[in-house]
Design a protein around this motif. Structure first.
Motif: not given
Ligand code: ATP
Ligand code: MG
Lengths: 505, 250
Positions: B99-105, B108, B143-145, B147-148
């Motif tokens: 459940n990481l926030f996908p829109h944030l690095t 973040e 600084d990765y998102y 999904s990476q």
């Protein structure tokens, strides 16, 4: 937010609202410039100017009264509602004096008498008499005296009611109609432009036009009648009719003025000429250039309307979506009811109710505000469903995680859920904005002269629906482009999946 | 194992019902400061529900939860909301699905809650976040998102994110079920490190190998009831209850 909002709203609207209030010393008269020649039209030579025999009458009357004539545009069939609403004080626009209308407004004495005239294709020889119309498709203007005559025809006439006179003759040319019945001045100007059409000599019915004044406005009515009497006596009225080629037997009889015409119908000739020298491509293009300033003005109104309306639609939509998702059941149900009500009824009727209906309960809005409210309510309802779907598309686990991290519901919504939902809602929002841009043309029913209305006026003046139509379509298209761009940019900005980490970039 | 006499967390007669379905029945549990407690049991026995009740994500139907000096029961007076969030401040939670926030690095993700909830400045929050990312071995992925990242990296980031709020207790709901064994070990390694710092941890897991090796205490739940509590040795070598034996045999 709750306190600032209405202030911001009012500020916005008062800045953009262009409609000025009545000023002393003016004769405010209403008419519809898309109605066309010879009544009221944009000058084909200089589309920023309106001309027409009724413009000249209005100016002559104003001069008699020591006033300055000021023209107010409104859709023809809404001229009387606009008069009642006090948008202007008189209407001069080929309004036939009928019993029904007398119940709603005061009429001056007739300023013009005419009759109905039939126009057919040149090669038609089956239609000569009134009786010949039985079983035929006959076009006329909606709500006009001619249309009523056709409906009362004993033989079954298929009556087609049109909004604008120019399109009726075009349809006759395309064989969609067998004949057109309209007031003689219209037939004179439009029925003879197409060489394949001919006006029949027979006269039908008696028509008299009167100037409309609000019920009870007796002082103004008296002044107008006096002015008309003077204009008639001085021969000024007759001169106007002669220059427009409109002096006819009917007028001669009614006004007891049997002398033959002696003025050249200069205005009629000028109108006809204006078509002849645009036949080649070059001069056509030159001519279209003269339309640009007017179309641009309309486009700016359209753009202002759409942007301001969309701004409020987005706010309203967000509020409605949040209420429906998170408010207590009863309040959520109200929001649901509102959305359904607004979505389920036509925008046109809503605009009409807001503008012409609300004054009955003491709320009189200027057209720009009314248009913004109508469009924003409508699109707000649509937006709310998009936002709701967008928020629901974000997995519940994201909310749960945010709460577990100590954020409250609002914080979770604004920092975690909505930023993710934006990406989902931007494409359908762009859709809506473009559709709003085009729907804004509906506001011409409440007197605003936006792009589509300008198109109508120019097309009527130039009898060129095709060319002006393409110009207008291009303008709409071009206005949409920046929003498509913006939408793409936002989509990219919020599409975290396609993001490359800075270290890799 | 030496520990203070009063437990860090105590749960008394906790009942939780979902639409007439009783999911937790009269649950009584003590969790002690600095201990790593494992919760095991069959799928659907109520493990996740227990964790969600502990940090106030689910309302309890009766009984009480006390963490330090915050006491929460069913009572729904005006202070309830306040007490729920006070309770929640004690816990960091890690989910099966990261459940990481996908829109944030990643950075973040870590600094969002400290900035929003504690009103820290970006620099202050980053000063907390960066050592944590170093600790879970993700400094190079700041600084990765999400999904990476690999699953194991994502779960380590999620642990760091929970730690960034400086909780007193960490809750893990099957933190490695979505990971293959190698990636699981990365995550367990982080949890061991946290255990070494004497933070109270409660782990719901099916990884009995991990439980055996590293848990201080094991709780076995079946059908919403606490069946048996003991050290891994007690529970695995000499289970007292027939139901425990049947569970361990499979
Ligand atoms: N929101 C809910 N509404 C209704 N029933 C629920 C809800 N959440 C869980 N349950 C039910 O409560 C019971 C316990 O669920 P819970 O998620 O706590 O099980 P679990 O022990 O975590 O299982 P698993 O090992 O599969 O994660 C299950 O039978 C489940 O169907
Ligand atoms: Mg579970």
């Amino acid at each position: 937010m709750t306190n600032v909002f209405p202030v911001v709203l009012l500020g916005f609207l008062s800045v953009l609202s262009s409609q000025s209030l009545a000023t002393a010393g003016t004769l405010r008269w209403g008419g519809d410039a898309s109605g066309g020649a010879p009544y009221l039209l944009l000058d084909p030579k200089n589309p920023e100017k309106i001309i027409g025999f009724e413009v000249e009458i209005a100016e002559a009357i104003a001069r008699e009264l020591g006033l300055q004539a000021q023209f107010y545009q409104n859709q023809w069939d809404k001229l009387i509602p606009g008069l009642k609403r006090k948008n202007y004080d008189i209407v001069i626009n080929g309004i036939e004096i009928t019993e029904e209308r007398k119940a709603e407004v005061e009429f001056s004495k007739p300023y013009f008498y005419t009759y109905e005239q039939l126009t057919v294709k040149k090669n038609t020889d089956t239609i000569h008499e009134w009786a010949d119309l039985a079983g035929k498709r006959v076009g006329s203007l909606k709500d006009s005296f001619a249309e009523r005559m056709l409906k009362e025809h004993p033989g079954k006439v298929h009556v087609a009611g049109y909004e604008e006179q120019t399109t009726i003759y075009a349809d006759l040319g395309y064989d969609r109609l067998d004949a057109v019945l309209l007031d003689q001045p219209i037939a004179l100007y439009y029925g003879s432009l197409d060489p394949n059409l001919k006006n029949l000599d027979t006269h039908f019915g008696h028509v008299s036009y009167g100037i409309c004044v609000r019920k009870g406005d007796f002082e103004l009515l008296r002044q107008i009648n006096d002015a008309l009497t003077k204009l008639l006596a001085s021969g000024e009225l007759r001169a106007i009719y002669e220059r427009w080629g409109l002096w006819n037997e009917e007028l001669a009889t009614r006004f007891h003025d049997p002398a033959p015409s002696h003025l050249i119908p200069s205005e009629l000739n000028a109108y006809r000429e204006s078509f002849q020298h645009h036949s080649d491509f070059q001069s056509r293009v030159e001519h279209y250039k003269t339309y640009v300033p007017l179309l641009a003005k309309g486009a700016i109104v359209t753009l202002q309307l759409s942007s301001v309306a969309m701004f409020f639609a987005v706010l309203l939509g967000l509020l409605l979506a949040l209420v429906r998702l998170y408010a207590p059941r009863a309040i959520a149900a109200c929001a649901f009811g509102f959305v359904e009500l607004v979505r389920g009824t036509p925008l046109l009727i809503q605009l009409f109710l807001i503008y012409y209906g609300l004054p009955n309960v003491g709320i009189k809005l200027d057209p720009f505000t009314a248009a913004i409210i109508g469009l924003a309510l409508n699109y707000g309802a649509y937006e709310s469903e998009i936002y709701r779907a967008g928020i629901l598309a974000i997995p519940h686990s994201q909310l749960e995680t945010a709460l577990a991290l100590g954020l409250n519901r609002w914080q979770a919504l604004f920092h975690i859920i909505i930023p993710q939902a934006i990406r989902i809602v931007v494409p359908p929002m762009t859709n809506d904005f473009i559709s709003l841009l085009k729907d804004s043309s509906l506001v011409s029913v409440i007197t605003l002269v936006e792009l589509t209305r300008v198109y109508g006026q120019l097309a009527a003046a130039s009898y060129d629906y095709f060319g002006v139509g393409i110009l207008t379509a291009i303008l709409y298209f071009v206005m949409g482009v920046p929003f498509v761009r913006l939408s793409r940019w936002i989509e990219r900005r919020f599409s975290f999946e396609s993001y490359l980490p800075r270290t890799i970039r | 194992m030496p520990h203070t006499l009063t437990p860090h967390i105590d749960v008394r007669n906790l009942d939780k019902t979902y639409k007439n379905k009783s999911v937790l029945k009269k649950v009584c549990l003590d969790f002690f400061e600095g201990e790593l407690t494992a919760v095991i049991g069959r799928s659907g026995c109520g493990k996740s529900t227990l964790l969600k009740c502990l940090n106030g994500l689910e309302r309890i139907d009766s009984g009480s939860i006390r963490v330090g000096n915050v006491f929460l029961d069913r009572n729904a007076d005006q202070k309830h909301e306040e007490r729920t969030s006070a309770l929640r401040r004690n816990f960091g939670m890690v989910f099966q699905g990261f459940n990481l926030f996908p829109h944030l690095t990643i950075l973040e993700n870590l600094i969002k809650a400290p900035m929003v909830v504690k009103k820290l400045r970006r620099s202050e929050a980053s000063a907390i976040a960066i050592p944590l990312l170093e600790k879970v071995g993700l400094l190079s992925h700041i600084d990765y998102y999400p999904s990476q990242l690999s699953g194991g990296q994502q779960q380590r980031a999620a642990i760091a994110r929970a730690l960034a709020m400086a909780p007193k207790v960490m809750l893990y709901d099957e933190p490695t079920s979505a990971l293959d064994p190698w990636l699981s070990d990365e995550v367990f390694a982080v949890m061991r490190q946290i255990a070494a710092e004497r933070m109270t941890q409660i782990v719901v897991t099916h990884e009995l190998r991990f439980v055996r090796e590293f848990a201080d205490k094991v709780i076995f739940i079946e059908d919403g009831e606490v069946v048996e509590i003991g050290s891994p040795t007690e529970l695995f070598e000499a289970p007292q209850d027939e139901r425990t034996r049947r569970f361990l045999k499979r």
